[in-house]
Design a protein around this motif. Structure first.
Motif, PDB file in Angstrom:
ATOM      1  N   ARG A  65       0.833  -1.198   0.000  1.00 58.53           N
ATOM      2  CA  ARG A  65       0.000   0.000   0.000  1.00 58.53           C
ATOM      3  C   ARG A  65       0.874   1.257   0.000  1.00 58.53           C
ATOM      4  NH1 ARG A  65      -2.747  -1.357   3.958  1.00 58.53           N
ATOM      5  NH2 ARG A  65      -4.640  -2.146   2.954  1.00 58.53           N
ATOM      6  N   ASP A  85      -4.773  -0.092  -7.865  1.00 60.42           N
ATOM      7  CA  ASP A  85      -6.163  -0.555  -7.803  1.00 60.42           C
ATOM      8  C   ASP A  85      -6.275  -1.989  -7.297  1.00 60.42           C
ATOM      9  OD1 ASP A  85      -7.014   1.885  -8.740  1.00 60.42           O
ATOM     10  OD2 ASP A  85      -7.150   1.252 -10.838  1.00 60.42           O
ATOM     11  N   VAL A 109      -7.152  -2.944  -2.764  1.00 61.58           N
ATOM     12  CA  VAL A 109      -8.417  -3.221  -2.055  1.00 61.58           C
ATOM     13  C   VAL A 109      -8.860  -4.669  -2.234  1.00 61.58           C
ATOM     14  CG1 VAL A 109     -10.862  -2.643  -1.915  1.00 61.58           C
ATOM     15  CG2 VAL A 109      -9.159  -0.824  -2.057  1.00 61.58           C
ATOM     16  N   PRO A 110      -9.006  -5.195  -3.476  1.00 63.23           N
ATOM     17  CA  PRO A 110      -9.394  -6.607  -3.591  1.00 63.23           C
ATOM     18  C   PRO A 110      -8.352  -7.561  -3.025  1.00 63.23           C
ATOM     19  CG  PRO A 110      -8.857  -5.687  -5.749  1.00 63.23           C
ATOM     20  CD  PRO A 110      -8.927  -4.543  -4.799  1.00 63.23           C
ATOM     21  N   ASP A 154      -6.513  -6.935  -0.403  1.00 64.46           N
ATOM     22  CA  ASP A 154      -6.747  -6.877   1.035  1.00 64.46           C
ATOM     23  C   ASP A 154      -7.875  -7.834   1.427  1.00 64.46           C
ATOM     24  OD1 ASP A 154      -6.781  -6.141   3.698  1.00 64.46           O
ATOM     25  OD2 ASP A 154      -7.879  -4.291   3.368  1.00 64.46           O
ATOM     26  N   ARG A 155      -8.969  -7.824   0.663  1.00 67.88           N
ATOM     27  CA  ARG A 155     -10.081  -8.729   0.957  1.00 67.88           C
ATOM     28  C   ARG A 155      -9.666 -10.197   0.786  1.00 67.88           C
ATOM     29  NH1 ARG A 155     -13.450  -4.713  -1.797  1.00 67.88           N
ATOM     30  NH2 ARG A 155     -13.301  -5.925  -3.728  1.00 67.88           N
ATOM     31  N   ASP A 211     -12.674 -12.573  -4.941  1.00 71.45           N
ATOM     32  CA  ASP A 211     -11.655 -11.539  -4.724  1.00 71.45           C
ATOM     33  C   ASP A 211     -10.537 -11.651  -5.758  1.00 71.45           C
ATOM     34  OD1 ASP A 211     -13.037 -10.666  -2.475  1.00 71.45           O
ATOM     35  OD2 ASP A 211     -11.946 -11.998  -1.135  1.00 71.45           O
ATOM     36  N   TYR A 215     -16.572  -6.695  -9.640  1.00 72.24           N
ATOM     37  CA  TYR A 215     -17.108  -7.494  -8.530  1.00 72.24           C
ATOM     38  C   TYR A 215     -18.411  -8.185  -8.932  1.00 72.24           C
ATOM     39  CZ  TYR A 215     -19.182  -8.581  -3.985  1.00 72.24           C
ATOM     40  OH  TYR A 215     -19.771  -9.221  -2.914  1.00 72.24           O
TER      41      TYR A 215
END
Length: 387
Positions: free
Chosen positions: A238, A266, A269-270, A272-273, A361, A370
């Motif tokens: 990050r 970009d 975020v995905p 991280d999930r 994810d 998504y």
């Protein structure tokens, strides 16, 4: 060799100890030297940038502005360059405002009250208080106090302190100009770190599959430890992604890389999930091994296919064609999880649900939206579906 009494060491034993210890010490010393040299190489651009910027700032303040001792110009340049690229504009402003507050307050007190211990104590407290009331952060507040002290002690003559604000402004501007010449590593690092995170997740999944298949508590526990530690790698990614985006936005020399750098940013975020879902998945697999709970024999294979898809995504960061293969592998895995019968044990149900969520994810990491990723995973009639 076995343990020996240090009081009764013979000459032969001393020689044997020397022969055992010396090679190990040499290896450790060489490894330490290599580590230090590698660390220096990774920072040589930054060191050179600071040194050159400091020299340019001093020369401009000395010969262009005519300041006899412009020592704060190189200091301000190095302070500003010391922050990450995205922070530099704000930090330069803070340094200059902090210097302005400190110089103004200090110069006023020198004019009215002269210098002395009480004046120094009071002027520092007042300058820092003014900075805080202006909404300053720690850096600006500290600079205000430092400059008030310097003006009061080193530059006590009225009006002499204002040249320090010009030095600060000049140093900050030189730092910004130097920062536009960004190293290529700021562009490459986010992609390399994203690849490293994905490969680590793939290895965690493989280790989990092996531990689950062999009912190996040690292996599954180590996989859980690695899964929990993966959060720090995401934090590094990050930071690198933020740095890369700031570089391509502010530096005119690397703006052509803006799309590629933003693509990696970009992913955070995905990704991280995905890390969070994999962490839950691994923990539940570990629980099933610790408690000797039954787990469907096909689950290790599902985890290995999930690892294959993850590894292909890592490859796609450098070979875009691999994204197609990753999309196919993950799509097939998602369809397989929809066809499997619902297991009876709690851990098995949780693992199956986490696999399906992780597939969604990871599909996002291939460029799939998504909503589209969810549509690619067939619904289960028993209601066990990803959210």
């Amino acid at each position: 060799m076995g343990s020996v009494d240090p009081v009764r060491l013979t000459l032969d034993q001393l020689r044997e100890l020397r022969d055992d210890i010396a090679p190990q010490a040499v290896l450790r010393s060489r490894a330490s030297v290599r580590t230090r040299v590698d660390r220096w190489r990774s920072r040589v651009f930054f060191i050179s940038q600071c040194a050159i910027a400091a020299g340019v700032a001093w020369a401009l303040a000395r010969y262009a502005l005519g300041h006899r001792q412009p020592f704060f110009a190189p200091v301000a340049a190095m302070v500003c360059l010391g922050f990450s690229f995205g922070q530099r504009l704000r930090r330069v402003a803070e340094v200059m405002v902090g210097v302005a507050v400190g110089v103004g307050v200090g110069d006023l007190f020198v004019r009215v009250f002269g210098t002395g211990i009480p004046q120094i104590v009071f002027v520092i407290a007042l300058a820092m208080s003014v900075a805080v009331l202006l909404g300053a952060g720690t850096l600006m507040t500290t600079q205000a106090g430092v400059q008030a002290a310097i003006v009061t002690t080193l530059l006590p003559s009225p009006g002499a302190g204002f040249s320090r604000w010009l030095d600060a402004a000049l140093g900050g501007l030189v730092a910004l100009a130097a920062a536009t010449i960004a190293p290529a590593t700021a562009i490459r690092r986010p992609r390399q770190q994203a690849s490293g995170v994905l490969n680590e997740l793939a290895e965690i999944l493989i280790e989990t599959a092996d531990g689950l298949r062999a009912r190996d508590e040690e292996a599954i526990t180590d996989a859980l430890r690695r899964a929990r530690a993966s959060e720090s790698q995401l934090d590094d990614l990050r930071s690198a992604a933020d740095e890369g985006v700031a570089v391509v936005r502010l530096s005119p020399f690397v703006r052509r890389h803006r799309v590629r750098v933003q693509e990696v940013a970009d992913l955070v975020v995905p990704l991280d999930r995905a890390i969070r879902n994999i962490r839950v998945l691994v923990r539940r697999c570990a629980v099933s091994v610790w408690r000797d709970e039954a787990m469907p024999a096909e689950y290790p294979m599902l985890l290995e296919r999930l690892a294959d898809g993850t590894r292909l995504i890592a490859e796609s960061l450098f070979e875009p064609a691999a994204a197609v293969a990753a999309h196919r592998v993950l799509g097939e895995l998602g369809r397989r999880t929809a066809e499997m019968p619902l297991p009876t044990g709690l851990s098995a149900v949780v693992v199956l649900g986490q696999i399906r969520s992780t597939v969604v994810d990871l599909l996002e990491l291939t460029g799939t939206s998504y909503d589209e990723a969810r549509r690619l995973i067939p619904l289960r009639l028993d209601g066990l579906d990803e959210k």
